[in-house]
Design a protein around this motif. Sequence first.
Motif, PDB file in Angstrom:
ATOM      1  N   GLN A   1       4.245 -11.249 -57.322  1.00 35.79           N
ATOM      2  CA  GLN A   1       5.164 -10.163 -56.799  1.00 35.79           C
ATOM      3  C   GLN A   1       6.570 -10.328 -56.844  1.00 35.79           C
ATOM      4  O   GLN A   1       6.829 -11.387 -57.335  1.00 35.79           O
ATOM      5  CB  GLN A   1       4.703  -9.982 -55.223  1.00 35.79           C
ATOM      6  N   LYS A   2       7.386  -9.447 -56.588  1.00 34.00           N
ATOM      7  CA  LYS A   2       8.965  -9.314 -56.685  1.00 34.00           C
ATOM      8  C   LYS A   2       9.667 -10.583 -56.029  1.00 34.00           C
ATOM      9  O   LYS A   2       9.165 -11.062 -54.878  1.00 34.00           O
ATOM     10  CB  LYS A   2       9.341  -8.171 -56.078  1.00 34.00           C
ATOM     11  N   LEU A   3      10.326 -11.111 -56.539  1.00 35.00           N
ATOM     12  CA  LEU A   3      11.392 -12.149 -56.044  1.00 35.00           C
ATOM     13  C   LEU A   3      12.820 -11.899 -56.365  1.00 35.00           C
ATOM     14  O   LEU A   3      13.049 -11.427 -57.348  1.00 35.00           O
ATOM     15  CB  LEU A   3      11.147 -13.754 -56.799  1.00 35.00           C
ATOM     16  N   PRO A   4      13.614 -11.997 -55.307  1.00 37.08           N
ATOM     17  CA  PRO A   4      13.430 -12.616 -54.083  1.00 37.08           C
ATOM     18  C   PRO A   4      12.317 -11.918 -53.148  1.00 37.08           C
ATOM     19  O   PRO A   4      12.273 -10.668 -53.230  1.00 37.08           O
ATOM     20  CB  PRO A   4      14.833 -12.618 -53.453  1.00 37.08           C
ATOM     21  N   HIS A   5      11.751 -12.648 -52.315  1.00 38.22           N
ATOM     22  CA  HIS A   5      10.874 -11.935 -51.068  1.00 38.22           C
ATOM     23  C   HIS A   5      11.943 -11.451 -50.254  1.00 38.22           C
ATOM     24  O   HIS A   5      12.887 -12.377 -49.453  1.00 38.22           O
ATOM     25  CB  HIS A   5      10.233 -13.175 -50.549  1.00 38.22           C
ATOM     26  N   MET A   6      12.264 -10.354 -50.277  1.00 40.87           N
ATOM     27  CA  MET A   6      13.484  -9.773 -49.672  1.00 40.87           C
ATOM     28  C   MET A   6      12.935  -8.522 -48.781  1.00 40.87           C
ATOM     29  O   MET A   6      12.495  -7.719 -49.107  1.00 40.87           O
ATOM     30  CB  MET A   6      14.502  -9.030 -50.528  1.00 40.87           C
TER      31      MET A   6
END
Lengths: 248, 185
Positions: free
Chosen positions: B109-114
Amino acid sequence: MLKKRIIPCLDIMDGKVVKGVNFVDLVDVGDPVAIAMEYEKQCADEVVFLDITASHEKRRTIYDLIERAAANLSIPLTVGGGIRTIDDFRRALACGADKVSINSSAVANPNLIAEASAEFGKQCVVVAVDARGDDVYIKGGREKTGLDLIEWVTTCEKLGAGEILLTSMVGDGTQNGYDIEMTKKVAESVNIPVIASGGCGKIGDIIDVFKQTNCDAALVASLFHYGMATVDDVKIKMKEAGISCRRV
Amino acid sequence: MIAIIDYNVGNVKSVLNACKRLGVTAVLTNSADEIVAADGVILPGVGSFGVAMKNLEKLGLISVLREYKKPMLGICLGMQILFERGFEGGEFEGLGLIKGDVKLIPTEQKLPHMGWNTLEKRDGDVYFVHSYMADYNEHTLDYCLYGDVKIPAIVGRGNVLGCQFHPEKSGKIGEEILKEWVALV
């Protein structure tokens, strides 16, 4: 599970909130800090302050406003408008901004993305992209850059952007809904969060952009500023539509 | 009096602001004397693991923190450096106050975990911004789910507590969590 975010955006000129219709007709709707605090109460997930005059009048962002907002808010604050150098970044962050958004200055000097990302961390580097079709614009939509939208956002990601704030110039100020096609394309092209912006006129538009694209957040202005809906109203509808969102 | 350690890593001001909102007396400092004299210490931080440790070393604060016996709260990067090792752009030694390593979040999944994610035990949403995470182990007190990855969100051992999220940016729930820690001080 990560929640889809609702981010009220306050366009600011001379210390006051304005909302531009297609970035031209500006109508004053009040004090940014008071409004931001009200949005926090309504369950806004973040707030964006955009100094819309900064770019073309070469004014610096209003730092005391950031300081006052940061002292009073307990949700993240993003600040944009007139940020050109690493020192501008440093000053905005020192005043209490959590993220800094750059637009024209990133196009003029893409290396600013890399420098800011290395110095302060990618989490605080938001690249705002104004686009129409496949074309990227700067200076509030007045100047075409010649950059291809998808090439530009993937470049931003490679350089170290932490987030893309994507504004459709076609939708902005019209309240005809988010640009689903463009948002979808961008959100599928990068592996960093994408904030959809431009065109929100009703709660259904927000539901649509979350249902039909993989974007992470929706930027909202007029709908909230003119009191047509509260953030809570939006969250209730999101829940009903099965979209994961934060409720207080 | 709470000492918020000022070690050039950003976001220290928002922690100071949060303390002010809670009516807690706090100072930004990097003086060992002030830190030792305070009733508790907050280690804030946004930035990278290696830089944070290097800055603490330059300020001569590593042994002060390792020997600290009063309540200590690490936030985000400040939580990560409580652990033994960090693997952000190399391998770096941490404060070693809590067992475990800090590594890139193993996700597609996308990073940063935001953004806002749910503390599974507490059942409340708090604000995260990070790409690296601590090992999930017996010191994990609460966690959130990112895809199928269990990310340690609150960690603790003895006088040391750490939050991977930003309580100072997490609305009411964040304020409650800070208040609970302040009550220990």
